[in-house]
Structures are given as structure tokens and as C-alpha cells.
Write a protein that holds these residues in place. Structure first.
Motif, PDB file in Angstrom:
ATOM      1  N   ASP A  19      27.942  41.162  42.151  1.00  0.00           N
ATOM      2  CA  ASP A  19      29.221  41.555  42.725  1.00  0.00           C
ATOM      3  C   ASP A  19      30.040  42.428  41.789  1.00  0.00           C
ATOM      4  N   PHE A  20      29.731  42.398  40.500  1.00  0.00           N
ATOM      5  CA  PHE A  20      30.494  43.174  39.515  1.00  0.00           C
ATOM      6  C   PHE A  20      29.807  44.492  39.145  1.00  0.00           C
ATOM      7  N   THR A  47      29.892  48.345  33.118  1.00  0.00           N
ATOM      8  CA  THR A  47      29.162  47.823  34.282  1.00  0.00           C
ATOM      9  C   THR A  47      28.583  48.946  35.139  1.00  0.00           C
ATOM     10  N   LEU A 257      37.949  44.820  36.188  1.00  0.00           N
ATOM     11  CA  LEU A 257      36.611  44.825  36.777  1.00  0.00           C
ATOM     12  C   LEU A 257      36.586  44.020  38.076  1.00  0.00           C
ATOM     13  N   PHE A 258      37.237  42.880  38.088  1.00  0.00           N
ATOM     14  CA  PHE A 258      37.326  42.058  39.300  1.00  0.00           C
ATOM     15  C   PHE A 258      37.951  42.848  40.447  1.00  0.00           C
ATOM     16  N   SER A 261      35.758  45.891  41.774  1.00  0.00           N
ATOM     17  CA  SER A 261      34.394  45.588  42.206  1.00  0.00           C
ATOM     18  C   SER A 261      34.380  44.802  43.514  1.00  0.00           C
ATOM     19  N   ALA A 263      33.618  41.874  43.803  1.00  0.00           N
ATOM     20  CA  ALA A 263      33.995  40.481  43.548  1.00  0.00           C
ATOM     21  C   ALA A 263      35.338  40.125  44.179  1.00  0.00           C
TER      22      ALA A 263
END
Length: 281
Positions: A19-20, A47, A257-258, A261, A263
Motif C-alpha cells: 500500500d505504500f 518508496t 508517505l501515508f 499513498s 494506505a
């Protein structure tokens, strides 16, 4: 139509933290030459993202160069563009060039901002206009310019606007009424952009989530300058949160990042406060 949901074809369970994964996605980070903006850019590059850092400085600092050298090892890429967010025409051109090059644009981190310590009764109209032009209008124009390209290529992505806990509370010991007001405006802007852009339209455009991060006090070059201007301020701020210290810029990478993405695929119009507990007591 409803907003975009999780990708049922994504290799969840077959790849660590799928998910990331940001491989092949393209992002813009304003204020990315140094400090918090650069740390957030690092999170996207690490990532697999292709990240373009914008800043008004002619060149990024030494830490940016080191990050760029490591980018290939992480699978992403890091690029620098001298671009002031106050130059709307230039901003539009630069963002369009990047989107046209990759035939996509997946998201934005709007981190460019300035601070000015000044009693409210002593502010000039020009100083207020300048701060709002960078801290609010610059964010608005960056988001709008990016959204036009995301609509063009029908990219369903995410935007992260960097606000501040100062948009929700007054900072003890720091007289900065315009900065605080500009950050409050950014929080409200995120809600409104999320309302407008999150649904997917019949023509396939939209699907753009918009959220804020509201950091507490961070050890950035701008904050260190505040400490020079106000003796004892660092010690006061350290005593005002539950952890008894100030944040490093790297402590916000996971949040960015959360939000950028998959996520956070069901999160939009929200304000993520990360302040060491400062506003919780």
C-alpha cells in the motif's frame, strides 16, 4: 461516482507494504530545497516515487544533493526546479512540463512557507500581503495548477498541504498572528478542495484526496532563526509539549508517505496533527 477505493489488482500480501509503494508515480514538493520539504520528498523517493522539488533558491543545499545521489538506489528519482510559488505563470508552466513529460501527475506536497515575528499593531499591509501570498495563495495556486494536470491525465491521486498546529492554537511566546492565520486558512482550504476534487466525475477526472499535516515545533532553519530572535524560546517550547523536546524533520516522513499513498485511500479533508502532544493539554 464515488471516490476511488483500494486497487483490487494491487499485489497486497505478495509484496511487503504494498500500500505504500509509489513506484513510477510522479510528485511535486514545494519548499523542497531543505528542511521539512526535503524530508518529505525523501519519503516519497525512498518508496520509488519520481519527485520534483520546487524552491525559490537558485540551488538546493548540500543535503538535497546527497538525497539525490541515493535516490536511484531506492528506485525513485529526485529533481530540482527553481520555482517561486508566488510566480503563478511560472508555476503553471513548470507543473505542466513535468506532467507532460511523464504523462501523469500523482500528487503534491505543498510545504513552501515563511514566518515573520511582529506584533500585530506593527504589521504593514505589504508584510501581511507577502506572507499570505506565499503561505496561502501559493498553496492554493500550487494545488490548482497540479489539479488541472491531474484532470488532464485522469490521475487519481493525493495532495498534502503543510499547515501547522499554529493554525489551530496561538503559540505561547511567539508573536506571529499572520503566520498563524495563514495556516488556519490552509486547513480550511484542504477541506474545501477535498470536497470538490475527491469524487470521481463521469468523465473520469477527480479522485484527488486532499489532507493537511499540522506539525508542532520542528527544528528547521526557520525555527532556529526564531530562537535567535527570541531568547529562551526553545526551552519554553520544549516544556510545552508532552515529550519535552522539539521534532526533527525526519519524524514527518511517515505521515507524508501515508497521505500520498494508497494506505490512506479513505482519508480526505482531514488535518493530521503531529505535535508531540502540545495541543492535547
Amino acid at each position: 461516482m464515488v471516490g476511488i477505493g483500494p486497487d483490487t489488482e494491487a499485489p497486497v500480501g505478495q509484496m511487503r507494504l504494498a500500500d505504500f509503494d509509489l513506484k513510477d508515480r510522479v510528485f511535486i514538493v514545494t519548499g523542497g530545497a531543505r528542511g521539512l520539504g526535503l524530508s518529505l520528498a525523501e519519503a516519497l523517493v525512498e518508496t520509488g516515487g519520481n519527485v520534483y522539488c520546487f524552491d525559490r533558491e537558485p540551488q538546493a543545499d548540500e543535503r538535497w544533493q546527497e538525497t539525490a545521489r541515493r535516490a536511484a538506489k531506492w528506485g525513485g528519482s529526485l529533481h530540482y526546479r527553481q520555482q517561486d510559488v508566488q510566480d503563478t505563470d511560472g508555476l503553471n508552466r513548470t507543473i505542466a512540463e513535468i506532467a507532460d513529460k511523464h504523462h501523469r501527475l500523482d500528487g503534491v506536497v505543498a510545504a513552501a512557507g515563511v514566518q515573520q515575528l511582529c506584533p500585530a499593531a506593527e504589521y504593514s499591509r505589504e508584510d501581511v500581503a507577502r506572507m499570505m501570498d506565499i503561505n496561502y495563495t501559493g498553496v492554493m495556486m500550487t494545488a490548482a495548477s497540479a489539479a488541472r494536470q491531474m484532470f488532464k491525465y485522469k490521475c487519481h491521486g493525493s495532495m498534502c498541504l503543510i499547515a501547522s498546529m499554529s493554525g489551530s492554537v496561538a503559540n505561547k511566546g511567539l508573536i506571529s498572528p499572520v503566520y498563524n492565520s495563514s495556516k488556519a486558512a490552509v486547513i480550511q482550504l484542504a477541506r474545501n478542495l477535498a470536497m470538490e476534487w475527491s469524487p470521481i466525475r463521469p468523465d473520469g477526472t477527480g479522485g484527488i484526496r486532499v489532507n493537511c499535516i499540522s506539525p508542532g515545533h520542528i527544528l528547521t532553519p526557520m525555527v532556529r532563526k526564531n530562537f535567535e530572535e527570541v531568547p529562551g524560546l526553545q526551552q519554553k517550547w520544549e516544556s510545552e509539549n508532552m515529550m519535552g523536546r522539539l521534532a526533527e524533520t525526519s519524524e514527518f516522513k511517515g505521515a507524508a508517505l501515508f497521505l500520498l499513498s494508497n494506505a490512506s485511500s479513505f482519508m480526505t479533508g482531514n488535518n493530521l496533527v503531529i505535535d508531540g502532544g502540545h495541543t492535547s493539554w
